[in-house]
Design an enzyme around this catalytic site. Structure first.
Site, PDB file in Angstrom:
ATOM      1  N   HIS A 138      39.756 -62.358  13.269  1.00  0.00           N
ATOM      2  CA  HIS A 138      41.167 -62.180  12.937  1.00  0.00           C
ATOM      3  C   HIS A 138      41.253 -61.770  11.465  1.00  0.00           C
ATOM      4  O   HIS A 138      41.471 -62.610  10.598  1.00  0.00           O
ATOM      5  CB  HIS A 138      41.905 -63.494  13.182  1.00  0.00           C
ATOM      6  CG  HIS A 138      43.396 -63.353  13.125  1.00  0.00           C
ATOM      7  ND1 HIS A 138      44.241 -64.123  13.887  1.00  0.00           N
ATOM      8  CD2 HIS A 138      44.193 -62.548  12.395  1.00  0.00           C
ATOM      9  CE1 HIS A 138      45.498 -63.786  13.617  1.00  0.00           C
ATOM     10  NE2 HIS A 138      45.486 -62.837  12.725  1.00  0.00           N
ATOM     11  N   GLU A 157      41.854 -59.625  16.492  1.00  0.00           N
ATOM     12  CA  GLU A 157      43.225 -60.127  16.516  1.00  0.00           C
ATOM     13  C   GLU A 157      43.940 -59.766  15.232  1.00  0.00           C
ATOM     14  O   GLU A 157      43.312 -59.663  14.163  1.00  0.00           O
ATOM     15  CB  GLU A 157      43.209 -61.658  16.624  1.00  0.00           C
ATOM     16  CG  GLU A 157      42.558 -62.188  17.871  1.00  0.00           C
ATOM     17  CD  GLU A 157      42.649 -63.694  17.932  1.00  0.00           C
ATOM     18  OE1 GLU A 157      42.691 -64.345  16.878  1.00  0.00           O
ATOM     19  OE2 GLU A 157      42.678 -64.211  19.056  1.00  0.00           O
ATOM     20  N   HIS A 169      43.997 -71.087  20.728  1.00  0.00           N
ATOM     21  CA  HIS A 169      44.518 -71.823  19.567  1.00  0.00           C
ATOM     22  C   HIS A 169      44.467 -73.333  19.790  1.00  0.00           C
ATOM     23  O   HIS A 169      45.106 -73.876  20.682  1.00  0.00           O
ATOM     24  CB  HIS A 169      45.924 -71.396  19.154  1.00  0.00           C
ATOM     25  CG  HIS A 169      46.141 -71.671  17.689  1.00  0.00           C
ATOM     26  ND1 HIS A 169      45.882 -70.747  16.702  1.00  0.00           N
ATOM     27  CD2 HIS A 169      46.516 -72.799  17.064  1.00  0.00           C
ATOM     28  CE1 HIS A 169      46.123 -71.308  15.516  1.00  0.00           C
ATOM     29  NE2 HIS A 169      46.505 -72.556  15.713  1.00  0.00           N
TER      30      HIS A 169
HETATM   31  C1  LIG Z   1      45.588 -66.012  17.196  1.00  0.00           C
HETATM   32  C2  LIG Z   1      44.940 -67.312  17.042  1.00  0.00           C
HETATM   33  O1  LIG Z   1      45.407 -68.323  17.514  1.00  0.00           O
HETATM   34  C3  LIG Z   1      43.740 -67.463  16.201  1.00  0.00           C
HETATM   35  O2  LIG Z   1      43.071 -66.300  15.914  1.00  0.00           O
HETATM   36  C4  LIG Z   1      44.170 -68.039  14.904  1.00  0.00           C
HETATM   37  O3  LIG Z   1      45.024 -67.093  14.356  1.00  0.00           O
HETATM   38  C5  LIG Z   1      43.023 -68.324  14.040  1.00  0.00           C
HETATM   39  O4  LIG Z   1      43.326 -67.857  12.764  1.00  0.00           O
HETATM   40  P1  LIG Z   1      42.774 -68.703  11.531  1.00  0.00           P
HETATM   41  O5  LIG Z   1      41.268 -68.841  11.776  1.00  0.00           O
HETATM   42  O6  LIG Z   1      43.117 -67.866  10.341  1.00  0.00           O
HETATM   43  O7  LIG Z   1      43.455 -70.044  11.600  1.00  0.00           O
HETATM   44  N1  LIG Z   2      43.041 -66.663  19.766  1.00  0.00           N
HETATM   45  C1  LIG Z   2      42.627 -67.998  19.388  1.00  0.00           C
HETATM   46  C2  LIG Z   2      41.398 -67.914  18.534  1.00  0.00           C
HETATM   47  O1  LIG Z   2      40.799 -66.858  18.415  1.00  0.00           O
HETATM   48  C3  LIG Z   2      40.874 -69.120  17.893  1.00  0.00           C
HETATM   49  O2  LIG Z   2      41.880 -70.088  17.614  1.00  0.00           O
HETATM   50  P1  LIG Z   2      41.334 -71.506  17.067  1.00  0.00           P
HETATM   51  O3  LIG Z   2      40.356 -72.016  18.098  1.00  0.00           O
HETATM   52  O4  LIG Z   2      40.639 -71.215  15.745  1.00  0.00           O
HETATM   53  O5  LIG Z   2      42.554 -72.363  16.946  1.00  0.00           O
END
Ligand SMILES: CC(=O)[C@@H](O)[C@H](O)COP(=O)(O)O
Ligand SMILES: NCC(=O)COP(=O)(O)O
Length: 238
Positions: free
Chosen positions: A43, A70, A190
């Site tokens: 992300h 993402e 998430h």
């Molecule tokens: C979209 C999602 O839920 C995850 O990719 C979350 O955005 C993680 O991002 P961070 O690792 O910056 O918390």
């Molecule tokens: N799309 C969710 C992700 O990539 C990871 O979310 P998290 O496990 O770090 O909360």
């Protein structure tokens, strides 16, 4: 069988803390695939707090499972997808300085913008998933916008799971049935972890993919990355 995509954002967080290349994000991604990850998720946020543009440019050439990028579809993100052409792009409505993702799209008010973005991403041969809250009103507009999949935002599930798992999953069960009727693929992510993952995928067995990062990387500090990935895989298979 639901696939596990390992989100390696937090590996980059640790690397950035000291300014060098330890841990090596690319090496961790390749090792994660060796250990059983069926996808790698990143992300790249605008402030590059963890995953950087350069990380994506290196990962795109070496990830052999599904690469999932993402982010909010601004010009920078679209450029990244144009170049990387990942297997999947997951659109997230995050403002630039949000601590972490905290909501899905309002697919009603953003439908025409999403429609144009999704059409462009399809030109790159990339499957599109959009982050969505478990509210039925957003699913039909998501389908009309042309997305291939939706990703269920599972923080509310994770927060309520310990109080009452049956209540926590109810909204997700309802919207997953709707997604299926609409012919939408189903991802989830998430705050999923070793405690709440199995109940989610047992109750909603047609989830295509879960992307898990924060809890998995934290678990790896205690159990090691290889063991941890296999522990998560087992939670998807029992
Ligand atoms: C979209 C999602 O839920 C995850 O990719 C979350 O955005 C993680 O991002 P961070 O690792 O910056 O918390
Ligand atoms: N799309 C969710 C992700 O990539 C990871 O979310 P998290 O496990 O770090 O909360």
């Amino acid at each position: 069988m639901t696939k596990l995509s390992v989100n390696i954002n937090k590996i980059a967080t640790l690397r950035n803390a000291r300014g060098g290349n330890n841990p090596d994000v690319v090496k961790v991604a390749l090792d994660a695939e060796k250990f059983g990850a069926q996808g790698i998720t990143v992300h790249p946020r605008p402030d590059e707090r963890h995953i950087r543009y350069d990380d994506v440019m290196k990962l795109k050439d070496v990830v052999t499972t599904e690469f999932n990028i993402e982010g909010y579809p601004d010009e920078r993100f679209m450029e990244i997808i144009r170049i990387a052409k990942p297997a999947q792009a997951t659109l997230v409505p995050d403002p630039p300085h949000v601590l972490t993702s905290n909501s899905g799209w309002d697919t009603i008010s953003h439908q025409s913008m999403l429609k144009d973005i999704i059409a462009e991403l399809h030109q790159y041969g990339t499957r599109v998933s959009i982050f969505i809250n478990p509210e039925e009103k957003y699913f039909e507009p998501a389908k009309t916008a042309g997305t291939d999949r939706v990703e269920l935002y599972t923080e509310p599930y994770a927060v309520n799971f310990h109080q009452n798992r049956d209540e926590a999953i109810k909204p997700y069960l309802r919207v997953s049935e709707l997604a299926k009727e609409l012919g939408l693929g189903l991802n989830a992510g998430h705050d999923l972890d070793l405690h709440n993952l199995n109940f989610l995928v047992k109750t909603i067995p047609y989830i295509d993919e879960v992307s898990i990062g924060h809890a998995l990387i934290c678990d790896a500090l205690y159990y090691g990355l290889e063991n941890t990935i296999q522990m998560y895989r087992r939670q998807l298979e029992i």
